[in-house]
Design a protein around this motif. Structure first.
Motif, PDB file in Angstrom:
ATOM      1  N   PRO A  16     -13.194  -7.272  -1.044  1.00  0.00           N
ATOM      2  CA  PRO A  16     -12.375  -8.257  -0.327  1.00  0.00           C
ATOM      3  C   PRO A  16     -10.878  -8.030  -0.509  1.00  0.00           C
ATOM      4  N   PRO A  74      -5.589  -9.653   4.596  1.00  0.00           N
ATOM      5  CA  PRO A  74      -6.101 -10.991   4.840  1.00  0.00           C
ATOM      6  C   PRO A  74      -6.036 -11.390   6.314  1.00  0.00           C
ATOM      7  N   GLY A  85      -8.976 -10.137   8.047  1.00  0.00           N
ATOM      8  CA  GLY A  85     -10.121 -10.958   7.652  1.00  0.00           C
ATOM      9  C   GLY A  85     -10.147 -12.256   8.438  1.00  0.00           C
ATOM     10  N   HIS A 145     -10.894 -13.966  -0.109  1.00  0.00           N
ATOM     11  CA  HIS A 145     -10.018 -12.823  -0.331  1.00  0.00           C
ATOM     12  C   HIS A 145      -9.637 -12.675  -1.796  1.00  0.00           C
TER      13      HIS A 145
END
Lengths: 356, 448, 571
Positions: free
Chosen positions: C107, C112, C115, C157
């Motif tokens: 992750p 981010p 994501g 994350h």
């Protein structure tokens, strides 16, 4: 006088074997420890003594065989259901709890009423003389004090058996003797069946009523300290308890005499029995050095190879007939000392030979 | 000395440029750095074509969101490395022009009209040039509307309908220059109070206010929300990329040119000039017809090559002609409008949504009934939602607008009030109004 | 003793150089940005009125509260994810442990914002999950709505920070700590709560504080989810809006920095006096036990469930990168590899840039980290702790603030020979990444040096090695595991950094991967290629991380083998 209720339990180990993966580290151990006895497991590093102790406490792989405490087989029980108290080599005091909280822990796990916990914690701390330190953190205590907290934490739960895993090894020499006596006094007072693991024979000798010598996972011999010293069952025990000259060889009839002939060819005079013995143990104090020609009829000629001064005794190494023997001689001030290279008469106390 | 040399140089360039037949490349080299807000589909096409034409030049596209691009040019003024600024919103160019960060240039290409729709194509002062036109409209996701059984909205007013509650997306004018134009256009078209009331009613149906202008087409494309208020090329290029979306120009809209300008003290002035000429040439204009780019060329001749159904603002007067856009008015209150929108709508979207929903529900209950007291309460609630913390006159007052302005001419310039202070006051007023509106609307509903 | 002992002159010189570096590239740029917060608009006189305005504004107060709430909840959710994973791997002989350790870091290596895009498609109100739930049960879970979405994305994350720190702390607990508790009748979860977890607390707090601060400062995720009523987005929106003079953006930056520093300080206070490195004699680690079959099934179920959630952004990204059109549907309409072909030409430039920047930055980080760790823990130089504080403070500086600060500070500084402003030279990106990731590397290096006994150094000096030889031949080799771990974290996270680079990339040929992805994702036809580029980034950084892990493992094994065999052969 303490109000701690203690039990004197019998511990029986039956046919116990234990493996780490493919390596068998305990082999078919049988042992009976009597109620209230102070019992030691003695052996060198890797002998399995700690493993055996941990098996009694329930740590490590599940062993084969049985461990009976007062007749109940605990071998398959998890540690927390055994009620055997263990003091760890590192003490394993929890740094995030005060001394009092450390000691209270086991009682809290047993869900006792708060008032009783507090009372018993204070009693246990009193027993180890640490009442004033109850609110300190373990990191604020000396090694000896930590040791006593660990003891208090263990006995406060009134265990069936007290297990001590080399508890003195982290202390300095003077403190070690003191602590040894304290532990012994406490044990006598509580009459708690106690198993003590050590590699130090002096510790074992001075504390134990009986002890078990282990090597390579095999139980070598069980008995009172003096009994083992005087009558070791094998060369390992003989060598591990005190110092011994161990000579390999065989009993042979030479003319009308029965002699023990060592591998190097040294012929030792008359021996009593054990025609199938293949080694012989001679304690250094049973070997004597005399000036050449003064050793008498049974003396054999040898040469001094080393001299060590150990305080109360002088320890020589003498060579004779291809073998080297350690010789202990009481040191008397002013008495002449043999030097390396001197030729001497070596006299052996044949009646003190230990045939193995 | 230096001045005269550069004058001689540029004069020579001019002579050389004019003396050659149009379209033939003269020797240009170095790197041309363009700060742009355009996506790679657009920039790559022009970069490739331009580099092919001028093999000596290497084009660097520096991609920044419009607002960040302005910031970048402002921050790097002391040692400028950017040659051009290339973006949509004329307002952005106005800001740079106002900060004296652009240089004038006179275009040589012929045949480009004065205006597109009601909007002048080029900056009257000559600092930036329009190269394509863009209009604002509504795009929707056909799958989404089908699943939710909603009809497409074709006019701004349609977006106010209760059926669209929670289905609409838009960006904030402070985040996106193009969105700012949309907001300003409607306000100019309907008037200050009515325009803002209209926006609040529409915003009451918002699902999201996106941070980037591209967030709106992205949200519609992926089906996060059903309808979006976007600039045309977002809608058209999404459609061209295969997304199940459609796009319309509402009647009240404006067409504005997308622009390009040369940055002051450009390191590669010659290449920058060549790029503008290229962009406006037939060759460059035709690139705009690419389905992935989809902008309306400003050179009317280009439409001859356009695919069928491609809107032509120079022929179809329905596009963007309805509103006359007052650029000075827009400029004067630029930051005030952004700030107002954020305070009343962006940052209070939950409260606004609740208020508008309460009124919608009360009205739905009211349908077919007559209850004067309830109707009065609903009207009061609507008035509360619509209420403006500041009047049009005040918003355009230069002294007031200065509170929101970055650069002050002199340190001694007196300003009364700080932006945060003013905004906090507005916020208190607006939230109280929205809360009260919910109360009144609910009261009205309970009477029915 | 007015001047420095001879043996310390070298370290003092290095310490001063590091301090200068930090001052130049951290302190000065940040101060250049935030001094605006203390200026009166117009006159430029010093004032605190802007802070009064901040606390008077209902919007800012709400934003402040929301930021606190989101950060706090992210710590809670991240803990819920990390705790079972850390517990299973450290307590049980569990084949899944390898999966957890490998996938636990993945992750971190996904930008981010990428994501967030994928998560919206999967968990948004009209995402795959909700479309299915709606079809089956008429349900709609507001997972991605508002603050929920931010908490969800951030937890997924950042949970590895807790997992890594907590696992390390659990592994450092001596087995006897646990055994003595069992011996006294405690076991299972109760024992974990009363003995094991409190002992691992420092590690947990370290991880949790990191998560808290990162979430508190993070900008990208709330912005991508269109959440603006939080402090970091408010600061950004105000700083980057067209021509707006509002100093509030800078005021918020100051508050962000101050509050992050406060959290760091509080976490340090909480850990004070709790340095329970209890491992003794090398026989460390809690005992691991075998699982019974049904327990194994349970563990796998929990682990797989968590992994499914944690890896969902990657799943989304895979679908997006291979999908043709994905619109208001559970899955894309069709699949293609065209997106990969499209980016493959442009990607190589981004990839080389990323590897170069992140590699250089991580290398600089471990060099600085080792030097600082050595100076702080092995010398008596006055003020040495400030190097540690100084380097750690950069955790509290939002990337945007640093980016703007660099532009302000270094645009007028011309690099000799290159004849380019320092602010637009690619090296500035490396420096920004170095500063941003230094705290990670530093923590790892400090942990490593604390595990090296001073006696080993004394032995070397006793045998005639000078300080610098001792450092080179004894300290650094013994720290190598920790140094590599620091390198990996710095490298992996620097590879996906966007906030500072977005401000500093001055030409596309200098742009790293994250920038390229961001750019692709700005157009309707670029979503697929952007996702494809994202996948390439994840795979490359993942491979890099994996290789470094392998190296760490090998050095660790070598170190274990070289360790003097302790008494506890049987224990």
């Amino acid at each position: 006088m303490t109000a701690l209720q203690t039990q004197s339990s019998e511990v029986v180990i039956e046919n116990l074997s234990l493996s780490f993966g493919a390596t068998e580290v305990l082999k078919k151990i049988d042992l009976v420890i009597s109620p209230g006895e102070f019992f030691s497991f003695l052996g060198p590093s890797g002998s399995g003594k700690s493993t055996l102790l941990r098996a009694i406490a329930g740590f490590g792989p599940t062993p084969k065989g049985r461990i009976l405490i007062n007749g109940e087989d605990v071998a398959k029980l998890p540690p927390w259901e055994r009620n055997v108290g263990m003091v760890f080599q590192s003490y394993a005091l929890w740094p995030h709890m005060s001394v009092a909280r450390n000691v209270a822990f086991g009682l809290e796990e047993r869900k006792l009423p708060r008032a009783e916990i507090d009372r018993r914690v204070m009693e246990a701390l009193e027993l180890v003389d640490l009442v004033d330190y109850a609110q300190r953190r373990p990191s604020q205590l000396s090694g000896g004090q930590q040791q006593r907290v660990a003891l208090a934490r263990t006995i406060v739960i009134e265990p069936r058996v007290l297990l001590l895993d080399e508890p003195l090894s982290n202390l300095d020499a003077n403190l070690r003797v003191q602590m040894r006596r304290d532990i012994l006094a406490l044990q006598r007072k509580l009459k708690l069946t106690t198993i003590f693991v050590t590699h130090d024979q002096e510790e074992a000798n001075t504390t134990s009523q009986r002890m078990a010598v282990l090597n390579n996972g095999i139980l070598q011999q069980v008995g009172a300290p003096m009994e083992l010293y005087d009558n070791p069952a094998n060369s390992f025990v003989a060598g591990f308890l005190g110092t011994a000259n161990i000579l390999q060889g065989a009993v042979k009839s030479l003319g009308d005499e029965t002699k023990f002939v060592t591998a190097a060819g040294l012929q030792l005079p008359h021996i009593s029995a054990a025609p199938d013995a293949h080694s012989i143990a001679i304690r250094p104090q049973n070997v004597h050095l005399r000036a050449p020609g003064t050793g008498g009829a049974l003396a054999m000629a040898g040469e001094v190879a080393e001299v060590e001064f150990l305080g109360s005794i002088l320890r020589y190494a003498a060579t004779l007939g291809g073998e080297t023997l350690l010789v202990d001689h009481s040191h008397t001030p002013g008495e002449p000392v043999f030097a390396v290279g001197d030729t001497v008469d070596v006299v052996l106390d044949a009646d003190k030979f230990i045939m193995l | 000395m230096t001045i005269s040399i550069s004058r001689i140089l540029s004069a020579t360039a001019l002579v050389v440029g004019l003396s050659l037949p149009f379209g033939a490349a003269y020797a240009l080299d170095g790197t041309l750095t363009i700060v742009t807000s355009y996506p790679p589909d657009t920039t790559t096409a022009f970069q490739k074509a331009f580099e092919k034409k001028y093999p000596g030049v290497k084009v660097e596209m520096l991609k920044k969101k419009t607002t960040a691009g302005i910031k970048y040019i402002q921050e790097t003024v002391a040692n400028n490395k950017s040659d051009m600024f290339w973006a949509s919103a004329p307002d952005a160019f106005e800001v740079l022009k106002g900060d004296n960060l652009l240089s004038k240039y006179k275009v040589k290409v012929q045949g480009i009209p004065e205006k597109v729709g009601a909007f002048p194509i080029n900056d009257p002062d000559g600092y930036y040039k329009g190269f394509a036109a863009s209009g604002y409209g509504i795009m929707w996701n056909t799958r989404y509307l089908k699943a939710k059984k909603l009809p497409p909205a074709k006019e701004w007013a349609d977006l106010k309908k209760p059926i669209y509650h929670g289905h609409v997306g838009m960006s904030a004018p402070s985040r996106s220059g193009t969105t700012h134009l949309t907001v300003e256009t409607l306000i100019q078209g309907m008037g200050w109070d009515k325009g803002w009331a209209e926006w609040k009613e529409i915003a009451g149906n918002f699902n999201t206010i996106t941070e980037r202008s591209f967030g709106v087409p992205d949200g519609v494309n992926s089906g996060q929300f059903g309808l979006g208020i976007v600039i045309d090329f977002f809608g058209l290029s999404s459609q061209a990329s295969g997304f199940p979306v459609e796009y319309v120009y509402p009647t009240v809209t404006t067409l504005v040119p997308a622009n390009i300008a040369i940055v002051k003290n450009a390191p590669n002035q010659a290449a920058a000039e060549a790029f503008i000429e290229f962009l406006l040439s037939t060759e460059g204009q035709e690139l705009l017809l690419d389905p992935k780019i989809r902008r309306l060329p400003v050179n009317p001749a280009t439409y001859a090559k356009a695919p069928e159904g491609f809107p032509n603002p120079f022929k179809d007067s329905s596009i963007g002609a309805a509103v006359k856009f007052d650029l000075d008015l827009s400029k004067g209150r630029y930051n005030v409008v952004n700030s107002l929108f954020d305070v009343m709508i962006t940052y209070r979207i939950d409260e606004l949504r609740a208020a508008v929903k309460a009124v919608q529900d009360a009205k739905a209950k009211m349908a077919g009934k007559s209850n004067e007291a309830a109707a009065k309460l609903i009207a009061e609630a609507e008035a509360l939602i619509a209420a403006m913390p500041v009047s049009e006159a005040k918003a355009s007052e230069p002294d007031f607008a200065k509170i929101f302005k970055k650069k002050r001419k002199k340190a001694t310039t007196k300003i009364t009030g700080r932006q945060a202070e003013v905004e906090a006051e507005w916020d208190a007023q607006v939230t109280a109004n929205y809360a009260k509106a919910v109360e009144l609307a609910n009261k009205a509903a309970s009477m029915l | 003793m007015s001047f420095i002992a001879k043996s310390q002159r070298g370290p003092v010189g290095i310490g001063v150089l590091i301090a200068l570096f930090l001052a130049l590239f951290l302190l000065v740029p940040v101060v250049k940005v935030i001094y605006v917060a203390f200026q009166e608009a117009g006159t430029g006189a010093f004032t605190l009125i802007n802070f009064v305005d901040f606390f008077r504004s209902a919007l800012f107060r709400e934003s402040f509260y929301n930021s606190l709430y989101v950060s706090g909840m992210s710590v809670v959710v991240a803990s819920l994810i990390a705790l079972p994973l850390a517990y299973f791997t450290t307590r049980f002989n569990f084949a899944g442990a390898v999966i957890i350790q490998t996938l636990g870091i993945i992750p971190l290596i996904m930008p981010p914002f990428v994501g967030a895009v994928a998560m919206k498609l999967l968990f948004g109100s009209n995402g795959s999950l909700n479309l299915l739930l709606d079809e089956w049960f008429g349900l709609n879970l507001p997972i991605m709505e508002g603050l929920n979405g931010v908490i969800f994305v951030q937890s997924i994350h950042y949970f590895p920070f807790i997992l890594i720190n907590l696992s390390a702390a659990l592994n450092n607990i001596d087995r006897s700590m646990e055994e003595s508790a069992q011996n006294l009748g405690s076991h299972g979860f109760r024992m974990f709560r009363r003995v094991v977890f409190p002992l691992a607390m420092p590690g947990y707090i370290a991880g949790a504080a990191l998560v808290f601060i990162k979430v508190f400062d993070d900008l990208g995720t709330p912005l991508l989810l269109d959440v603006n009523k939080m402090l970091a987005p408010q600061a950004y929106l105000r700083i980057s809006s067209i021509g707006i003079s509002d100093p509030m953006g800078y005021v918020i930056s100051v508050i962000l920095i101050a509050f992050s520093l406060l959290s760091l300080y509080v976490s340090l206070l909480a850990m004070k006096g709790k340095d329970y490195a209890t491992v003794q004699k090398g026989g460390g680690g809690l005992s691991k036990r075998d699982l019974r079959p049904w327990e194994k099934i349970g563990c796998y179920a929990v682990v797989l469930f968590i992994l499914a959630i944690v890896l969902s952004p990657h799943l989304g990204l895979v679908l997006l990168s291979f999908g043709t059109i994905w619109s208001y549907a559970v899955l894309p309409d069709g699949y293609t590899i065209a997106h990969y072909f499209k980016v493959v030409g442009e990607a190589s430039q981004f990839i080389t840039n990323t590897l170069l920047y992140a590699g250089l930055a991580a290398t600089l980080d471990v060099i600085l980290g080792t030097a600082i760790a050595y100076i702080v823990y092995r010398t008596g130089i006055p003020g040495r702790k400030w190097l540690d504080y100084g380097a750690t403070v950069s955790l509290a500086v939002p990337g945007v603030v640093l980016g703007i600060g660099y532009l302000r500070s270094f645009y007028n500084v011309n690099v000799p020979f290159i004849n380019e402003p320092l602010a637009t030279w690619w090296v500035i990106i490396v420096i920004a990444l170095t500063i941003r990731r230094l705290p990670y590397a530093l923590r790892a290096c400090i942990a490593a040096i604390q595990q090296v006994s001073v006696m080993l150094e004394e032995a070397a000096e006793n045998l005639g090695a000078t300080k610098s030889h001792t450092v080179r031949r004894i300290v650094v080799p013994l720290m190598s595991g920790g140094i590599l771990a620091g390198f990996v974290t710095s490298f992996a996270t620097a590879s996906v950094e966007l906030s500072a680079t977005l401000m500093l990339v001055s030409q596309e040929s200098d742009a790293p991967l994250a920038y390229g992805i961001y750019e692709f994702m700005q157009s309707a036809s670029g979503r697929g290629p952007g996702a494809a580029l994202g996948m390439i980034a994840v795979i490359i950084v993942g491979l890099g991380t994996y290789v470094s892990h392998k190296i760490i493992e090998r050095t660790d094994r070598r170190r274990v083998a070289a360790r003097p065999v302790a008494e506890e052969v049987t224990a």
